[in-house]
Design an enzyme around this catalytic site. Sequence first.
Site, PDB file in Angstrom:
ATOM      1  N   HIS A  54       8.320  57.729  29.288  1.00  0.00           N
ATOM      2  CA  HIS A  54       9.046  56.456  29.180  1.00  0.00           C
ATOM      3  C   HIS A  54       8.601  55.457  30.242  1.00  0.00           C
ATOM      4  O   HIS A  54       9.400  54.681  30.756  1.00  0.00           O
ATOM      5  CB  HIS A  54      10.560  56.684  29.261  1.00  0.00           C
ATOM      6  CG  HIS A  54      11.106  57.572  28.197  1.00  0.00           C
ATOM      7  ND1 HIS A  54      11.423  57.119  26.930  1.00  0.00           N
ATOM      8  CD2 HIS A  54      11.384  58.900  28.193  1.00  0.00           C
ATOM      9  CE1 HIS A  54      11.863  58.131  26.198  1.00  0.00           C
ATOM     10  NE2 HIS A  54      11.841  59.215  26.928  1.00  0.00           N
ATOM     11  N   ASN A 127      17.026  58.254  22.035  1.00  0.00           N
ATOM     12  CA  ASN A 127      15.812  57.736  21.405  1.00  0.00           C
ATOM     13  C   ASN A 127      16.181  56.937  20.160  1.00  0.00           C
ATOM     14  O   ASN A 127      17.354  56.855  19.783  1.00  0.00           O
ATOM     15  CB  ASN A 127      14.871  58.880  21.014  1.00  0.00           C
ATOM     16  CG  ASN A 127      14.194  59.513  22.214  1.00  0.00           C
ATOM     17  OD1 ASN A 127      13.827  58.834  23.171  1.00  0.00           O
ATOM     18  ND2 ASN A 127      14.007  60.822  22.167  1.00  0.00           N
TER      19      ASN A 127
END
Length: 480
Positions: A54, A127
Site C-alpha cells: 500500500h 480493500n
Amino acid sequence: MKKKILRMDNGKAVYDNQNSLTAGPRGPVLMQDILLMEKLAHFDREEIPERIVHAKGAGAHGTFTVTNDITAYTKASIFSEIGKVTETFTRFSTVGGERGSADTARDPRGFATKFYTDEGNWDLVGNNTPVFFIRDPLKFPDFIHTQKRLPDSNLKSNEMVWDFWSKSPESLHQITTLFSNRGTPDGYRHMNGYGSHTYSFINGKNERFWVKFHLKTVQGIKNLRSDEAVRLAGENPDYATQDLFEAIEAGDFPKWTMYVQIMPETDAESYPINPFDVTKVWPHADYPLIEVGVLELNRNPENYFAEVEQAAFSPTNKVPGIGFSPDKMLQGRLFSYPDTQRYRLGVNYNLLPINRPKIEVENGYRNGFMRFDDNGGNRPNYEPNATGEPAEAAGVDEPPLKVCGDADRYAYDSDENSDFAQAGALYRLMPKNEQEDLINNLAGSMRGVREEIVETALEFFYKADSGYGSALAKKLGITR
C-alpha cells in the site's frame, strides 16, 4: 542431491508452512506460534520505510453520519444515535506497487478509514474487494514476495505470481475479481470498500454478533478496461490521486453508504461456509445488508506527507462495542500492522497529529524515538499507584469467546470444492462482455509462464466452472 529443508532463522526445521498455530480448527491464532511471528516481523522490516504494501496512495478528511439504528448489535458510541457525526480520515492505495507506480495498475485497492470517535480511534482497514487471496497469515509474506521484484533483474515476474497461485487454490475467488474489470477501478471515487474480514459487535447486553462491513459508492461503480488502464498509466500515473483531489477541491464530495451483515454468534457453529474464511463471502440471501450511515470525504490534506504518508492504520485500533474474530488473517494483521508502523514511523506513531485520538490519552508509555510532547511529565508511569490514576475502565469488557481444541496447525475446515464454488458463481454472474475481458486479462498475465504452472492453474478454473476453464484454455491455445 539432498533437498534443502525450510528452516527458521535459528536453524529449526519447519514442518508446516501453510497453517498457523490455533486453538482448535476454528480457534484464534496463538502468540506461541514463533514461526508466524518471525515471518511477519522479518517481512515488516524488509524494506526501508516506504510502506511494504500500500505504498502508493491518496487520502482525504471527512465525516461519518449515522443514518440507521444498529444499537441492538453494538454499544459502540459512534453508532449510538441517528444523525451522530464523527470526523474521519480515509486513505486509498494500490497494494503491490512502489510509491511511484501507476494508480491504474491491476491490483487490489486499499480502502482504510480512521474514525476519530469520542471513545478513541477506530480503524476500518480493508480493500475494494470483499475477499482476499489467502486465508492464513503464515502465507502472507510469501504471497507479497511474488508481487515484488526479482533479486537479479529487479523486474516483476508473472511466473512467480502464477507459481504461487497455482499452489493456492483458495486464491481463485480473488483472482476472478482482480482480473475482471474491477481489478482496474476508474479512480477511487467509483469503487466500493469492504472490511473483508469478519469482525464482532458487542451490544449493551454484552452479546456478541459476527459482522462484515461494506462501503458502497454513491457515485456508482466505474471500471477501466485493460487498454484504458494501460493508456492512463502512461499518460497520467497519478490519475486516481488527481481525480480525488480535484473532485473534493471543486466541492463534489464523494460519498459511500456503510452497510453491515450481521450473524448471531451461535450461527457460526453450523453455517456451511466457514464465516471466518476471508476467501469467502456471506451470501446476502442469508445475511442481508443493513444500512448504517454515510461516509463523506470533504476536505483535502494541506500537507501530503504529514497527513497521508504519516497516516498509520491498524485493525488493532478499535473501540468498545467493536471486536475481533477467529479469522486467522485478521489475527495475523493484529500483530503485523502496528508492528510495521512502529518500524516505519517509530514507537510513538500514534502521537502524530493525523493519528492522534481526539480524546485525552494516558497510559504510562514513555520515551522512544520522536517523542515530541511532555513525555508524560512527572506523573506515575505505572499502575496501580497511589493517585488512583489512570484507572481501569468499567463496562468495556467483552463476553468470553468460547475456545476449545488442541493447539495445532490446522488447515481451514472446508472441502476442496468450496475454494472454487464462489469463484464459479462470480464468473456466471458476469455479462458476456465482462467474461471476455476477464479471460483476455488472465491470458495476458499467463502468457510466457511455464507450461506446467499454467496447466496446474487451469485445473482450478475448470473446477470453478467448466466454461470458465474452457474459455481460458482456448485463449491460451491449450487443447484438452
